[in-house]
Write a protein that holds these residues in place. Sequence first.
Motif, mmCIF file in Angstrom:
data_model
loop_
_atom_site.group_PDB
_atom_site.id
_atom_site.type_symbol
_atom_site.label_atom_id
_atom_site.label_comp_id
_atom_site.label_asym_id
_atom_site.label_seq_id
_atom_site.Cartn_x
_atom_site.Cartn_y
_atom_site.Cartn_z
ATOM 1 N N ILE A 43 76.236 -1.675 53.940
ATOM 2 C CA ILE A 43 77.682 -1.887 53.985
ATOM 3 C C ILE A 43 78.091 -2.843 52.868
ATOM 4 O O ILE A 43 77.520 -3.929 52.716
ATOM 5 N N THR A 44 79.054 -2.409 52.076
ATOM 6 C CA THR A 44 79.591 -3.245 51.002
ATOM 7 C C THR A 44 81.085 -2.968 50.875
ATOM 8 O O THR A 44 81.609 -2.045 51.498
ATOM 9 N N ARG A 45 81.746 -3.782 50.047
ATOM 10 C CA ARG A 45 83.087 -3.387 49.640
ATOM 11 C C ARG A 45 82.970 -2.086 48.866
ATOM 12 O O ARG A 45 81.969 -1.829 48.201
ATOM 13 N N ALA A 46 83.985 -1.259 48.947
ATOM 14 C CA ALA A 46 83.958 0.017 48.230
ATOM 15 C C ALA A 46 83.741 -0.222 46.740
ATOM 16 O O ALA A 46 83.012 0.517 46.069
ATOM 17 N N ALA A 47 84.346 -1.284 46.232
ATOM 18 C CA ALA A 47 84.251 -1.566 44.804
ATOM 19 C C ALA A 47 82.837 -1.954 44.384
ATOM 20 O O ALA A 47 82.485 -1.847 43.211
ATOM 21 N N ASP A 48 82.032 -2.395 45.324
ATOM 22 C CA ASP A 48 80.675 -2.856 44.997
ATOM 23 C C ASP A 48 79.616 -1.784 45.218
ATOM 24 O O ASP A 48 78.444 -1.981 44.867
ATOM 25 N N MET A 49 79.998 -0.668 45.779
ATOM 26 C CA MET A 49 79.010 0.301 46.244
ATOM 27 C C MET A 49 78.065 0.762 45.136
ATOM 28 O O MET A 49 76.844 0.740 45.297
ATOM 29 N N GLN A 50 78.627 1.185 44.007
ATOM 30 C CA GLN A 50 77.776 1.715 42.939
ATOM 31 C C GLN A 50 76.809 0.661 42.415
ATOM 32 O O GLN A 50 75.618 0.933 42.225
ATOM 33 N N ALA A 51 77.320 -0.529 42.195
ATOM 34 C CA ALA A 51 76.473 -1.586 41.639
ATOM 35 C C ALA A 51 75.377 -1.985 42.622
ATOM 36 O O ALA A 51 74.231 -2.234 42.234
ATOM 37 N N VAL A 52 75.716 -2.014 43.901
ATOM 38 C CA VAL A 52 74.722 -2.362 44.913
ATOM 39 C C VAL A 52 73.658 -1.269 45.017
ATOM 40 O O VAL A 52 72.466 -1.548 45.154
ATOM 41 N N ALA A 53 74.091 -0.030 44.899
ATOM 42 C CA ALA A 53 73.130 1.078 44.936
ATOM 43 C C ALA A 53 72.184 0.994 43.743
ATOM 44 O O ALA A 53 70.976 1.212 43.876
ATOM 45 N N SER A 54 72.721 0.662 42.576
ATOM 46 C CA SER A 54 71.880 0.537 41.387
ATOM 47 C C SER A 54 70.884 -0.601 41.530
ATOM 48 O O SER A 54 69.706 -0.458 41.188
ATOM 49 N N ALA A 55 71.371 -1.734 42.044
ATOM 50 C CA ALA A 55 70.478 -2.873 42.239
ATOM 51 C C ALA A 55 69.401 -2.523 43.264
ATOM 52 O O ALA A 55 68.243 -2.945 43.142
ATOM 53 N N GLY A 56 69.765 -1.745 44.253
ATOM 54 C CA GLY A 56 68.801 -1.320 45.260
ATOM 55 C C GLY A 56 67.729 -0.424 44.679
ATOM 56 O O GLY A 56 66.560 -0.497 45.051
ATOM 57 N N LEU A 57 68.153 0.398 43.749
ATOM 58 C CA LEU A 57 67.216 1.289 43.067
ATOM 59 C C LEU A 57 66.145 0.462 42.359
ATOM 60 O O LEU A 57 64.956 0.765 42.422
ATOM 61 N N SER A 58 66.586 -0.604 41.709
ATOM 62 C CA SER A 58 65.643 -1.469 41.003
ATOM 63 C C SER A 58 64.746 -2.222 41.980
ATOM 64 O O SER A 58 63.577 -2.476 41.689
ATOM 65 N N ALA A 59 65.300 -2.576 43.123
ATOM 66 C CA ALA A 59 64.517 -3.323 44.113
ATOM 67 C C ALA A 59 63.366 -2.476 44.640
ATOM 68 O O ALA A 59 62.289 -2.980 44.925
ATOM 69 N N GLY A 60 63.610 -1.174 44.801
ATOM 70 C CA GLY A 60 62.525 -0.273 45.179
ATOM 71 C C GLY A 60 62.333 -0.103 46.664
ATOM 72 O O GLY A 60 62.985 -0.750 47.489
ATOM 73 N N ALA A 61 61.407 0.775 46.999
ATOM 74 C CA ALA A 61 61.193 1.169 48.389
ATOM 75 C C ALA A 61 60.699 0.010 49.249
ATOM 76 O O ALA A 61 61.020 -0.074 50.436
ATOM 77 N N ASP A 62 59.914 -0.887 48.652
ATOM 78 C CA ASP A 62 59.382 -1.992 49.447
ATOM 79 C C ASP A 62 60.491 -2.869 50.004
ATOM 80 O O ASP A 62 60.317 -3.521 51.041
ATOM 81 N N ASP A 63 61.619 -2.901 49.332
ATOM 82 C CA ASP A 63 62.767 -3.671 49.818
ATOM 83 C C ASP A 63 63.835 -2.759 50.422
ATOM 84 O O ASP A 63 65.019 -3.111 50.470
ATOM 85 N N ASN A 64 63.427 -1.565 50.852
ATOM 86 C CA ASN A 64 64.365 -0.627 51.474
ATOM 87 C C ASN A 64 65.498 -0.227 50.533
ATOM 88 O O ASN A 64 66.588 0.114 50.963
ATOM 89 N N TYR A 65 65.236 -0.295 49.249
ATOM 90 C CA TYR A 65 66.253 0.016 48.231
ATOM 91 C C TYR A 65 67.498 -0.846 48.392
ATOM 92 O O TYR A 65 68.623 -0.398 48.182
ATOM 93 N N VAL A 66 67.268 -2.099 48.805
ATOM 94 C CA VAL A 66 68.348 -3.087 48.868
ATOM 95 C C VAL A 66 67.821 -4.369 48.233
ATOM 96 O O VAL A 66 66.805 -4.901 48.670
ATOM 97 N N ASP A 67 68.496 -4.836 47.204
ATOM 98 C CA ASP A 67 68.111 -6.092 46.590
ATOM 99 C C ASP A 67 68.325 -7.219 47.599
ATOM 100 O O ASP A 67 69.466 -7.474 48.011
ATOM 101 N N PRO A 68 67.249 -7.902 48.008
ATOM 102 C CA PRO A 68 67.382 -8.916 49.066
ATOM 103 C C PRO A 68 68.274 -10.089 48.678
ATOM 104 O O PRO A 68 68.757 -10.809 49.541
#
Length: 222
Positions: A144-169
């Motif tokens: 859950i994020t602000r709509a405006a943050d969704m893309q950037a959060v998804a990208s950061a999650g991609l970098s965080a990887g599967a070990d972090d559930n694709y969410v930058d902690p």
Amino acid sequence: MNIKLTLLTASCALALAACGGNDTPPRDRDTAATPPPVAGDTAPDSAMGAGNTPPAATTPPAQPAGSTGTAGNTGTDTAAPAAGASGNKPAAVVNDCSTTIEGNDAMQFDVGSITVPASCSDFTINLHHSGQLPVAAMGHNVVITRAADMQAVASAGLSAGADDNYVDPDDERVIAHTDLVGGGETTSVTFAASGIQGNGPYKFFCSFPGHSALMRGTIQVQ
Ligand code: ZN
């Protein structure tokens, strides 16, 4: 001088490499000349979004809309909010400040919106993966994020990887998120409803690579 030399060396190396591949012709030329197709691993978002056409009109589980005699039926079926790109999915059924939503093997959530009652201080989202594919192939979470943050959060999650559930902690734009689950599994997250008030609109989505294009919806307090 130096640059020329390196360029020369480079082109020589290239030529050598090219020649090296050719000057030892195997008996069967055809097999050597047809390399196996290489799967392009770039841009999972657009690739998956374009390539995957989920089955249309999956009938949702039988859930009589408001026919179970709940006290506060506000008649939402007539005034359905305009669903955006996420399609015309139903709203989540909310009971006792919680809801259960589903993700499936066709990369779809079963709801398009979640409305948190204003009377709830905390709210719980249970996520059930109704499919069978393993988490590595078709993992789902709810972020859950602000709509405006969704893309950037998804990208950061991609970098965080599967070990972090694709969410930058360390991503402070993330208001709440569940773990990733695979087929047959369930997870949940409870968060303060105040987190999605005042500075919206807010979205929920799956941050597994490529999924947010299809797996997204709106969440609001009302
Ligand atoms: Zn997913």
